[in-house]
Design a protein around this motif. Sequence first.
Motif, PDB file in Angstrom:
ATOM      1  N   LEU A 144       0.851  -1.167   0.000  1.00 53.70           N
ATOM      2  CA  LEU A 144       0.000   0.000   0.000  1.00 53.70           C
ATOM      3  C   LEU A 144       0.887   1.218   0.000  1.00 53.70           C
ATOM      4  O   LEU A 144       1.525   1.517   0.985  1.00 53.70           O
ATOM      5  CB  LEU A 144      -0.883  -0.010   1.240  1.00 53.70           C
ATOM      6  N   ALA A 145       0.895   1.866  -1.101  1.00 53.85           N
ATOM      7  CA  ALA A 145       1.796   2.999  -1.232  1.00 53.85           C
ATOM      8  C   ALA A 145       1.038   4.296  -1.017  1.00 53.85           C
ATOM      9  O   ALA A 145       0.975   5.150  -1.864  1.00 53.85           O
ATOM     10  CB  ALA A 145       2.453   2.982  -2.599  1.00 53.85           C
ATOM     11  N   ILE A 146       0.443   4.435   0.141  1.00 52.15           N
ATOM     12  CA  ILE A 146      -0.251   5.668   0.484  1.00 52.15           C
ATOM     13  C   ILE A 146       0.534   6.309   1.614  1.00 52.15           C
ATOM     14  O   ILE A 146       0.654   5.740   2.686  1.00 52.15           O
ATOM     15  CB  ILE A 146      -1.697   5.408   0.930  1.00 52.15           C
ATOM     16  N   VAL A 155      -7.885   8.850  -2.659  1.00 51.94           N
ATOM     17  CA  VAL A 155      -6.906   7.772  -2.815  1.00 51.94           C
ATOM     18  C   VAL A 155      -7.356   6.548  -2.021  1.00 51.94           C
ATOM     19  O   VAL A 155      -7.262   5.418  -2.498  1.00 51.94           O
ATOM     20  CB  VAL A 155      -5.497   8.234  -2.388  1.00 51.94           C
ATOM     21  N   LEU A 156      -7.869   6.776  -0.817  1.00 46.43           N
ATOM     22  CA  LEU A 156      -8.362   5.664  -0.001  1.00 46.43           C
ATOM     23  C   LEU A 156      -9.562   4.990  -0.657  1.00 46.43           C
ATOM     24  O   LEU A 156      -9.650   3.759  -0.689  1.00 46.43           O
ATOM     25  CB  LEU A 156      -8.746   6.146   1.394  1.00 46.43           C
ATOM     26  N   GLN A 201     -16.118   1.665 -10.446  1.00 47.38           N
ATOM     27  CA  GLN A 201     -16.136   2.785  -9.499  1.00 47.38           C
ATOM     28  C   GLN A 201     -14.714   3.278  -9.237  1.00 47.38           C
ATOM     29  O   GLN A 201     -14.471   4.485  -9.188  1.00 47.38           O
ATOM     30  CB  GLN A 201     -16.826   2.378  -8.195  1.00 47.38           C
ATOM     31  N   ALA A 202     -13.771   2.356  -9.059  1.00 47.81           N
ATOM     32  CA  ALA A 202     -12.374   2.750  -8.839  1.00 47.81           C
ATOM     33  C   ALA A 202     -11.845   3.517 -10.045  1.00 47.81           C
ATOM     34  O   ALA A 202     -11.161   4.538  -9.891  1.00 47.81           O
ATOM     35  CB  ALA A 202     -11.510   1.522  -8.554  1.00 47.81           C
ATOM     36  N   CYS A 203     -12.147   3.037 -11.235  1.00 46.81           N
ATOM     37  CA  CYS A 203     -11.693   3.723 -12.454  1.00 46.81           C
ATOM     38  C   CYS A 203     -12.340   5.099 -12.586  1.00 46.81           C
ATOM     39  O   CYS A 203     -11.678   6.075 -12.953  1.00 46.81           O
ATOM     40  CB  CYS A 203     -11.991   2.861 -13.684  1.00 46.81           C
TER      41      CYS A 203
END
Length: 195
Positions: A1-3, A127-128, A160-162
């Motif tokens: 997870l690169a947040i 982002v989340l 939805q993510a896209c």
Amino acid sequence: LAIAIASVTEAKPGQSPAPKSPAEKLLDEARAVSLKGDLDTAYQKLEAALKIDPKFWQAVYYRAELHFQQRRYESTEQDCTEILRIKPDQMIALLLRAQAKTKLGRNDECLGDLETVISHAKKKDLVLLVSAYEMRGWLRATSPDPNFRDGKKALVDAKQACKLSHNEDAKSLDTLAAAKSPTSAYAAEIGRAHV
């Protein structure tokens, strides 16, 4: 997870940042030494920061990220649960905990965490939200367990993510492709190969 989590002393526009506390300085030092590959020293600095401020959730989160990178998923889950005890509104910890649960094969618990992130994350936490929809869609599209694989729901999540990422998030596009896969067996095979 690169947040990445925001700097603890991040200033508002037009303001100077507040001076860093000793615990914040130790967190910065832990990040610096971990980037050089010295994880033992990073862990020591994080522990020192937490001795100064036991509720310094950012240090616990960074330690959880280090655990995850080292494939110590049980420790990642424990740290994320500790963060949520300290600061229940930290959806970033819930998202990382969901990833750890998936790695531990506890997909039902992972889905619960992801649903909580989706229902509680604010619109500003784009982002989340993208990550949560992508992860849930990926799990539904590629799980080798037929109890969790659901192509229709995976497609809804991937779309939805896209949509939220304006089709600019590569993982969301991968999830969309997996969700559109002609056979669930093919998608499950992708899931086994995905890192």
